[in-house]
Structures are given as C-alpha cells and as structure tokens.
Design a protein around this motif. Sequence first.
Motif, PDB file in Angstrom:
ATOM      1  N   GLN A 215       7.284   2.334  -0.760  1.00 13.19           N
ATOM      2  CA  GLN A 215       6.392   2.321   0.532  1.00 13.19           C
ATOM      3  C   GLN A 215       6.987   2.411   2.073  1.00 13.19           C
ATOM      4  O   GLN A 215       7.342   3.582   2.048  1.00 13.19           O
TER       5      GLN A 215
ATOM      6  N   THR B 292       5.233  -7.134   8.578  1.00 10.36           N
ATOM      7  CA  THR B 292       4.107  -6.295   7.135  1.00 10.36           C
ATOM      8  C   THR B 292       2.785  -6.719   7.268  1.00 10.36           C
ATOM      9  O   THR B 292       1.769  -7.505   8.193  1.00 10.36           O
TER      10      THR B 292
ATOM     11  N   GLN C 190      -2.813  -1.328  10.645  1.00 10.17           N
ATOM     12  CA  GLN C 190      -2.461  -1.012   9.435  1.00 10.17           C
ATOM     13  C   GLN C 190      -2.268  -0.398   7.891  1.00 10.17           C
ATOM     14  O   GLN C 190      -1.150   0.081   6.858  1.00 10.17           O
TER      15      GLN C 190
ATOM     16  N   ASP D 220      -0.468   1.807   6.488  1.00  7.89           N
ATOM     17  CA  ASP D 220       0.156   1.458   4.687  1.00  7.89           C
ATOM     18  C   ASP D 220      -0.639   2.832   3.486  1.00  7.89           C
ATOM     19  O   ASP D 220      -0.022   3.476   3.034  1.00  7.89           O
TER      20      ASP D 220
END
Length: 744
Positions: free
Chosen positions: A271, A318, A360, A364
Amino acid sequence: MAYSMADPDSNATTPRSSLSKTLKRSLLLKILSKTIPNKEDLDSILELTATKVIDDLKAQSVTLYLIENDQIAFKYVYYSPTLWESQPELEQKFKAKREELLKLRLPLGSGLVGKVIQTGESNIFNKVENSDELLDLSKSTDFDITSMITVPLKDQRVIGAIQILNKEGDPEKPYFDKNDLNCLQELAEYTSALLLRILDPSYEINELDTARYVSSFTECKLITQEDDLDIDERFANSLPGDLVQQTGIFPYKRFEDGRVSVLMKNPLDYQSREAFTLKTQLSIDQVIVIPASLFDRLFKMHFPEVEEMQDIFAAGQTIHEITNVIASEYQQLDDESDLDVEKLKSDNESSSPIVKLVNQIIEDAYFASASDIHIEPQERGLIVRYRIDGVCVEKLSLPLKSCGAIVARIKIMCDLDIAQKRLPQDGRIDFSKFTHKKINIDLRVATCPSLFGEKVVMRILDKRKSALPITALGFSDKNLETYRTCIQRPYGMILHCGPTGSGKSMTLFSALKEIASPEINIQTAEDPIEYTLAGVNQMQTHKSIGLTFAAALRSFLRMDPDVILVGEIRDEETAEIAIEAALTGHLLLSTLHTNDAPSTVARFTDMGIDPFMISASLLVVCAQRLIRRVCSKCCVDAEPNPAEKRLLENALHWSGPIKKPNEQGCPSCGGTGMRGRIGIHELMVNNDEITYVINNRASTEKIKECAVKNGMLTLHQDAMLKVKNGITTILEAVSVAPPDVTTE
C-alpha cells in the motif's frame, strides 16, 4: 570437523544453499506473523521441518531434539523405509526403536548431540574422516552410519538440535557435504525462531533478525551498515521528508527512466509502495531491506527539518495504531448518547480519533486502488472491507460500539440526517474539503439499517481519472472493430448492460472521447459525474428537485445535440424519450441493468415499449463484466487439465497451453498472482434477422441464438478468449462468465 553457525550480525547477503522455497516461505510467514503460534502447533512445525529435510537433503534418518527441564528430549524421530527394504522384518524393529527414543531423556552435555547443544556449534562427520565416532553411533542406532550432520537450534539461546544421518539416492555423492550443512543451518535458524515464539511467551525477535527474515522471505537484498549504502544525496534531499516518513520508503538512487532504488523496513507494505508511486510518479525498481534503527538514523540525517510528531495522531501513524486508540476509548462507552457530536463535526483531524480514522480509511482505500469501502456492523464488531479488483478484502475490525460515531461522522461529511437511522440515505462527499493532502476524489455514499447498526458503502470516484482509450478496455479485435463502426453512426441507440461496477461508464466515456470533436455537440446527463471530458457538456441530475434523466433528456432535445449520453434507463418515461431521440437523428448512449445483451429487449418490453420501436432504434447492445488479470510478471505456463480443455474446446474449438497464477505471487501483485482487471464483452449488433425476431416477440433465448448465429461472441466465449491469449485464468473466466448453453 566442526563448523559454527552463520553469525546473526553478518550482512546476510552471502549466498546460501537453496532451501525449498515453499518451506522457507511457510516457516518465515509463521515467524513474521503477528499471531503467536499455539503450543498445539509444535508437533506440526516439527513434522513440517523434518519432512522437508527428508525431501531436500535425502536423509535416511532425521531426529529433532529439544531441551526440556535441563534434559535433552527426543521430539521427532524418522527412519526411511529403505532401511528395511531388503529385510521387511526389520520394520517393526525400527518402529519400536522410534517409540523407545521418543520416551528417552539424556543429560545435558552427553554424547555428540549434547556437545553440539552445549557449544552451539554444528558438526559434520563422514565414514572416511570420522570412522571412530560413527562406529560408536552405529552401535547405538542398530544400523550402519556413513554420514551425519548435527546442527543446533538456537536464536538468542540454544533450545535443541537437528540431526540427520546417511545421504540417500546419489552414488556419486554418498556423504553429506558443506552445502547440505549450510542448508540445514538455514532451516535450523528459521525453526529456532518459530519454536521460541511457541515455547517462550517473553521471546521477541530483535530488529536485526526481523530484517534478515523479511529479506529472506521477500528475496530482497539486506544491508545493515550505513557504509554499505551509496546514497545519491542530491536526489534524496530533493524529496519531501513527510512523504518518506508516511510511506516508510527512503529513495536513495534514481535512474534516467524514472525508476528508483529504495530502502524499506518492510517491502511487503504494498500500500505504501502504491502511495509513493502515485505521489512521486517514480517507479520502484529495487527494494533493499534495512533494520528499523538504520532507517530512523538515515531519516534524521537527511530530513532534520521534519519534526517528530509526539501527538498520537502523527502523520506517520498507521491506521492500525489509530484503531487501537479507538478500541480502548470505546470499550468504556455504554450508550451512543455519550457521543460528542461537536467533535465529530470538527474539521480538525486531531480533535477526535473517529475523525482521523474515517479520513485514514478513505485515504488507505484510495492508495490501495479500491473501488468501494464497506463499513459493516456485525454481531461481534464493526468490519471494514475494501473492494479491490472486484474482490472484497477485510482490512479492519473495530468495537461495535464505535459504529454509531463512524456512521455519524460520514453522514456529517455528506450533509445527511444523523438522527435518521431507520431509513436508507444517499449522499456525496467531496473529500478535498476534509484533507490537506492532494487527494482529489469524491465518494458516493449509501447508508442502510441492518441488524446490528447502520451499514455504509462508499464508492470512490477519482476526479483526476480520465477515460481510457477505447483500445485499452479489453475489446477483442473483432468486437473493437464492430464497436468503433457503431459509435461513428449518425443516429441510433447504443446500450451497455451489466451489474454495478462492471465498467459501463468507463466504456461509454471512452467512446465519447473517441468521437468528440469541435464539429459535434455532445450532451450528457449523469448521476454522479464520474469522468470529465473536454468539449463535452455534462449535467448532474438531482432527483430531489425534479431534474431526472427523463427531464434532462427533454431539455437536451431542445439544445441541438448530435450525441446524447444518459446515465441509465430505469423507467418507461426515460426509455420512451431515449428511443424518440434515437429515431430523430441523434446518437444516444446509455446503460441498463440486465445480465446479458439479448435480455435488454425483454427489459424494454417489461417497461411497456413496443418491440418495433426497440428494433427500429437499436444499433448495438454491449454486455460487459470486469475480469481479473493474471500477473504478467510471475504467471506460469501450464497445460489445461481435461475439464479445462473441455471448456476451451466447447467455447472456442481450441485447446492449448494457458497461463496460471504463481502460488507465491510476487511484489508486483502483492503475493496474490493476480493484478488489475480487464473487460469482457458481448456485442449484439442489430440486423435484419434480429429485427425480425424482436418484432415477433421472440424469447430471450431465441434472440441470443440468432445473435450467436450472426457472429456474436458471448461473455463466456470472450472470457475464454482472454484465457487463450494468456490474460486471465480459466477459474476466473468461469467464475465471472459461466458456460453458455448455446455454446456447448
């Protein structure tokens, strides 16, 4: 003779003997997995290791020892059937010996195995150079030993040993050699780390070992010393430090054609690699693994201006770290009324973990090239899934109590009623309003109530994407020529049918892109506008104020159009106006939800349209699906099995070698063996025969039979053509487009 094991602090780039790839990946995957193996896995791991030693090194006997309560325990014993091949009566004797050894315990330091465990050094013996030692061992094992290797199982400490006896099957190399020793030492290294994870709850793999294991698993070069790196200082310093921090990718060398070599702690983070390529337009050519401390040291040296974020929601954090914060926060939440709605309305990402998390998740999914995001409340928690290449992949699991806050935040972003939880709602998010990053996307949002809460699905619409050239959509040569001829016609109706997400809009806009010119006027009515085209007049419909597809079509007919695109024909009124437009000198393009091309006629008649109106206006119907491509970088050639051969022969009257995905995959496809999607198409072109059967109200089966007779390739046949051309696999082709009755 004795050899010490490879120094764990060495560079680890020295070539080693070729251990079975399958075994290496199996063991390393277990080591690197976040899930700690159970003690119940111990026997299966020992058996896996021993079995592969037998296969790779052709050992006649394998024994694995572990230290238990200051004694050496026999944990696994194997004898090859060749030991009793000429004397079958010895089989029971060896079985009894095996059972006896498995119950035996030896004092630490006793015998050859005890010495290896005590010193941590391997030994390798053969009959020529070490006859006395092997003679003593032969007496205790009841068979003649000609060669032996004993290797310690050790990581931060010695926990046991592996011993192999007698090499089989190679008269030219009757004894184990140094290559066999190296191979067994490598296997022992992986097995030791894995066994320690099971046997010692306090055991943690240090960062250097982690880097070595990652390097071995990914087959990327490992560098542990800064002096071994040749960093292009000018290039490295030209990059934004926050990008390096967020992606964990340190580019250190650039080549002329836009390729770069990079340093990473984890090359498996595909990713981040996608995000890096997207933001820099640089292609990652080589990945070198480095330990985490070396990465941090290089980052601070080259990007001192980038401050270390102390906030829990730092830029480099993260998504999983954020979910851990949310999990602990929502464990204490007893009632949804405790939610702080004002925080959810804030545009400041750090004001609420939910605000940060929703952003996020969207980012993502965007960097993972997902088409949809599914947020689904289940009995035991909230699941977040992405649809990537047509397949849903689970990404996150959150406490169910966080569902209300996440759904409320999404509703706030698209101006929906957060108090209404019993009815479905639709909305749209312009994501550029909620992020400082250059991510120019819209999201089409749909919510609906379910058993455990509200489910949300968000379709990602990338406003920077333009329509692909029509040649890149997967049309076969025959279908491409036919379709291009149809879109050049001055009037008539071109329809695309298929389920949501089958690429209908992309194909329509590729067609418009091909025919657009200053000489013609193109009008479109869409909901939503997914692609923008220069020179095309695009309208967004708004059902709430009465601007429907039918209303848009009526207005278009008064605006001197040459080509009209209407997003979807879903009711009788829109269908009638569309057919009227096609019959009065306009080229009309639209979509319809049917399974295949011939079913389109039945769909129109169900809406109340007369068959002769359909046949008079119809130019071509294109049914389509998206099918996954086999990864071109790691796919393997294979001969089809009898069932596959039969499918190919029935569909194409052809059979031959095909492509199959590599089980291990590669970095390019993320280890899946499949990468990207391509269209398959079924083009039903109107002609005199089809007009005749439509006007006579023939069944869908009869229309399909007539179309096939006139040269139409069905979806299944086109899918199998992609198999023949090495683009996809038979399994993928059959799962997307099952065999046709008419082609068998």
